[in-house]
Scaffold this motif. Structure first.
Motif, PDB file in Angstrom:
ATOM      1  N   LEU A   1       0.828  -1.200   0.000  1.00  0.00           N
ATOM      2  CA  LEU A   1       0.000   0.000   0.000  1.00  0.00           C
ATOM      3  C   LEU A   1       0.865   1.255   0.000  1.00  0.00           C
ATOM      4  CD1 LEU A   1      -2.874   1.098   0.054  1.00  0.00           C
ATOM      5  CD2 LEU A   1      -2.774   1.006   2.542  1.00  0.00           C
ATOM      6  N   SER A   2       1.993   1.222   0.686  1.00  0.00           N
ATOM      7  CA  SER A   2       2.868   2.397   0.710  1.00  0.00           C
ATOM      8  C   SER A   2       3.471   2.672  -0.667  1.00  0.00           C
ATOM      9  CB  SER A   2       3.974   2.214   1.749  1.00  0.00           C
ATOM     10  OG  SER A   2       4.848   1.172   1.371  1.00  0.00           O
ATOM     11  N   PHE A   3       3.625   1.650  -1.489  1.00  0.00           N
ATOM     12  CA  PHE A   3       4.112   1.849  -2.857  1.00  0.00           C
ATOM     13  C   PHE A   3       2.976   2.240  -3.811  1.00  0.00           C
ATOM     14  CE2 PHE A   3       7.386  -1.045  -1.177  1.00  0.00           C
ATOM     15  CZ  PHE A   3       8.497  -0.256  -1.420  1.00  0.00           C
ATOM     16  N   ALA A   4       1.764   1.816  -3.498  1.00  0.00           N
ATOM     17  CA  ALA A   4       0.633   2.082  -4.384  1.00  0.00           C
ATOM     18  C   ALA A   4       0.089   3.499  -4.235  1.00  0.00           C
ATOM     19  CB  ALA A   4      -0.480   1.066  -4.130  1.00  0.00           C
ATOM     20  N   ILE A   5       0.156   4.067  -3.039  1.00  0.00           N
ATOM     21  CA  ILE A   5      -0.449   5.376  -2.806  1.00  0.00           C
ATOM     22  C   ILE A   5       0.114   6.461  -3.726  1.00  0.00           C
ATOM     23  CG2 ILE A   5      -0.643   7.246  -1.105  1.00  0.00           C
ATOM     24  CD1 ILE A   5      -1.422   5.153   0.940  1.00  0.00           C
TER      25      ILE A   5
ATOM     26  N   GLU B   1      -1.296  10.064  -8.378  1.00  0.00           N
ATOM     27  CA  GLU B   1      -1.082  10.541  -9.742  1.00  0.00           C
ATOM     28  C   GLU B   1      -2.229  10.128 -10.669  1.00  0.00           C
ATOM     29  OE1 GLU B   1       2.015   9.589 -13.308  1.00  0.00           O
ATOM     30  OE2 GLU B   1       2.841   9.777 -11.287  1.00  0.00           O
ATOM     31  N   GLU B   2      -2.663   8.887 -10.537  1.00  0.00           N
ATOM     32  CA  GLU B   2      -3.715   8.356 -11.420  1.00  0.00           C
ATOM     33  C   GLU B   2      -5.049   9.061 -11.226  1.00  0.00           C
ATOM     34  OE1 GLU B   2      -5.494   5.914 -14.274  1.00  0.00           O
ATOM     35  OE2 GLU B   2      -3.365   5.977 -13.763  1.00  0.00           O
ATOM     36  N   TRP B   3      -5.445   9.255  -9.967  1.00  0.00           N
ATOM     37  CA  TRP B   3      -6.753   9.825  -9.681  1.00  0.00           C
ATOM     38  C   TRP B   3      -6.684  11.285  -9.241  1.00  0.00           C
ATOM     39  CZ3 TRP B   3      -7.887   4.696  -6.870  1.00  0.00           C
ATOM     40  CH2 TRP B   3      -8.442   3.779  -7.765  1.00  0.00           C
TER      41      TRP B   3
ATOM     42  N   ASP C   1      -5.021  14.530  -3.362  1.00  0.00           N
ATOM     43  CA  ASP C   1      -4.067  15.236  -2.505  1.00  0.00           C
ATOM     44  C   ASP C   1      -3.623  14.297  -1.383  1.00  0.00           C
ATOM     45  OD1 ASP C   1      -6.397  15.145  -1.057  1.00  0.00           O
ATOM     46  OD2 ASP C   1      -6.375  17.250  -0.464  1.00  0.00           O
ATOM     47  N   ASN C   2      -2.667  14.733  -0.579  1.00  0.00           N
ATOM     48  CA  ASN C   2      -2.097  13.871   0.467  1.00  0.00           C
ATOM     49  C   ASN C   2      -3.141  13.444   1.493  1.00  0.00           C
ATOM     50  OD1 ASN C   2       0.461  13.877  -0.626  1.00  0.00           O
ATOM     51  ND2 ASN C   2       1.118  15.663   0.561  1.00  0.00           N
ATOM     52  N   THR C   3      -4.015  14.362   1.878  1.00  0.00           N
ATOM     53  CA  THR C   3      -5.020  14.046   2.888  1.00  0.00           C
ATOM     54  C   THR C   3      -5.990  12.980   2.395  1.00  0.00           C
ATOM     55  OG1 THR C   3      -4.869  16.314   3.694  1.00  0.00           O
ATOM     56  CG2 THR C   3      -6.769  15.040   4.395  1.00  0.00           C
ATOM     57  N   THR C   4      -6.446  13.124   1.186  1.00  0.00           N
ATOM     58  CA  THR C   4      -7.390  12.154   0.626  1.00  0.00           C
ATOM     59  C   THR C   4      -6.726  10.791   0.448  1.00  0.00           C
ATOM     60  OG1 THR C   4      -8.499  13.948  -0.527  1.00  0.00           O
ATOM     61  CG2 THR C   4      -9.004  11.725  -1.252  1.00  0.00           C
ATOM     62  N   ALA C   5      -5.497  10.788  -0.028  1.00  0.00           N
ATOM     63  CA  ALA C   5      -4.793   9.521  -0.241  1.00  0.00           C
ATOM     64  C   ALA C   5      -4.539   8.788   1.070  1.00  0.00           C
ATOM     65  CB  ALA C   5      -3.478   9.778  -0.964  1.00  0.00           C
ATOM     66  N   ALA C   6      -4.421   9.522   2.158  1.00  0.00           N
ATOM     67  CA  ALA C   6      -4.171   8.895   3.456  1.00  0.00           C
ATOM     68  C   ALA C   6      -5.352   8.061   3.933  1.00  0.00           C
ATOM     69  CB  ALA C   6      -3.837   9.964   4.489  1.00  0.00           C
TER      70      ALA C   6
ATOM     71  N   PHE D   1     -11.545   5.987  -6.430  1.00  0.00           N
ATOM     72  CA  PHE D   1     -10.883   5.946  -5.122  1.00  0.00           C
ATOM     73  C   PHE D   1     -11.823   5.519  -4.012  1.00  0.00           C
ATOM     74  CE2 PHE D   1      -9.133   7.974  -1.265  1.00  0.00           C
ATOM     75  CZ  PHE D   1      -7.935   7.287  -1.218  1.00  0.00           C
ATOM     76  N   LEU D   2     -13.076   5.909  -4.073  1.00  0.00           N
ATOM     77  CA  LEU D   2     -14.033   5.540  -3.030  1.00  0.00           C
ATOM     78  C   LEU D   2     -14.179   4.021  -2.932  1.00  0.00           C
ATOM     79  CD1 LEU D   2     -16.047   6.520  -0.911  1.00  0.00           C
ATOM     80  CD2 LEU D   2     -17.787   6.534  -2.692  1.00  0.00           C
ATOM     81  N   LEU D   3     -14.308   3.351  -4.048  1.00  0.00           N
ATOM     82  CA  LEU D   3     -14.398   1.889  -4.031  1.00  0.00           C
ATOM     83  C   LEU D   3     -13.069   1.253  -3.624  1.00  0.00           C
ATOM     84  CD1 LEU D   3     -16.591   1.197  -7.171  1.00  0.00           C
ATOM     85  CD2 LEU D   3     -17.246   1.064  -4.764  1.00  0.00           C
ATOM     86  N   PHE D   4     -11.960   1.895  -3.989  1.00  0.00           N
ATOM     87  CA  PHE D   4     -10.649   1.394  -3.574  1.00  0.00           C
ATOM     88  C   PHE D   4     -10.526   1.411  -2.057  1.00  0.00           C
ATOM     89  CE2 PHE D   4      -6.179   2.084  -2.468  1.00  0.00           C
ATOM     90  CZ  PHE D   4      -5.611   0.957  -3.052  1.00  0.00           C
ATOM     91  N   VAL D   5     -10.954   2.513  -1.440  1.00  0.00           N
ATOM     92  CA  VAL D   5     -10.891   2.631   0.023  1.00  0.00           C
ATOM     93  C   VAL D   5     -11.805   1.601   0.680  1.00  0.00           C
ATOM     94  CG1 VAL D   5     -11.422   4.172   1.944  1.00  0.00           C
ATOM     95  CG2 VAL D   5     -10.148   5.023   0.012  1.00  0.00           C
ATOM     96  N   ALA D   6     -12.976   1.380   0.111  1.00  0.00           N
ATOM     97  CA  ALA D   6     -13.884   0.364   0.653  1.00  0.00           C
ATOM     98  C   ALA D   6     -13.261  -1.028   0.552  1.00  0.00           C
ATOM     99  CB  ALA D   6     -15.219   0.401  -0.085  1.00  0.00           C
TER     100      ALA D   6
END
Length: 137
Positions: free
Chosen positions: A50-54, A59-61, A64-69, A119-124
């Motif tokens: 996950l640390s490599f994917a973020i 970049e893909e979606w 920002d840093n807060t959302t990606a966290a 991203f929403l489905l990714f987080v889920a």
């Protein structure tokens, strides 16, 4: 049924450590040891990847840093919820079924992460991966 005192000493003088050390390791113990080790390794690899994917997801979606966290946050939250939930379930239906169910949930969530369109489905999906990992712990 006999009990031990607060130091783990049996009334007949055998400590818990001595009792466990006297039991030989057979094929089943090695298989169980390797199976649990692979589950723990899968958990570590999932969190490491996950640390490599973020950065790539940012970049893909265009995140920002807060959302990606949130991906990491909900994955760890899933571990917390999963550990408690799978633990209670293990007391009711047994550890083997729970371990296999948690491995299946980790697999399904990880597979879903590969195919989600946003991203929403990714987080889920990461939450479900975390919940499955919580059962492996």
């Amino acid at each position: 049924m006999t009990s031990t005192d607060c130091r783990g000493v049996h009334p007949h003088g055998l400590t818990m450590d001595e009792a466990l050390s006297s039991i030989p390791w057979g094929r089943f113990q090695w298989l169980l040891f390797c199976t649990c080790g692979m589950g723990y390794a899968a958990e570590c690899i999932e969190l490491l990847l996950l640390s490599f994917a973020i950065p790539m997801l940012k970049e893909e979606w265009g995140l920002d840093n807060t959302t990606a966290a949130y991906a990491s946050l909900l994955s760890n939250f899933g571990i917390m919820i999963g550990a408690a939930g799978w633990g209670i379930l293990a007391d009711c239906i047994g550890r083997r079924a729970v371990f296999l169910g948690s491995v299946l949930m980790t697999f399904a969530g990880g597979l879903a992460c590969a195919f989600v369109p946003n991203f929403l489905l990714f987080v889920a999906a990461r939450f479900f991966v975390g919940a499955g990992i919580g059962g492996n712990l």
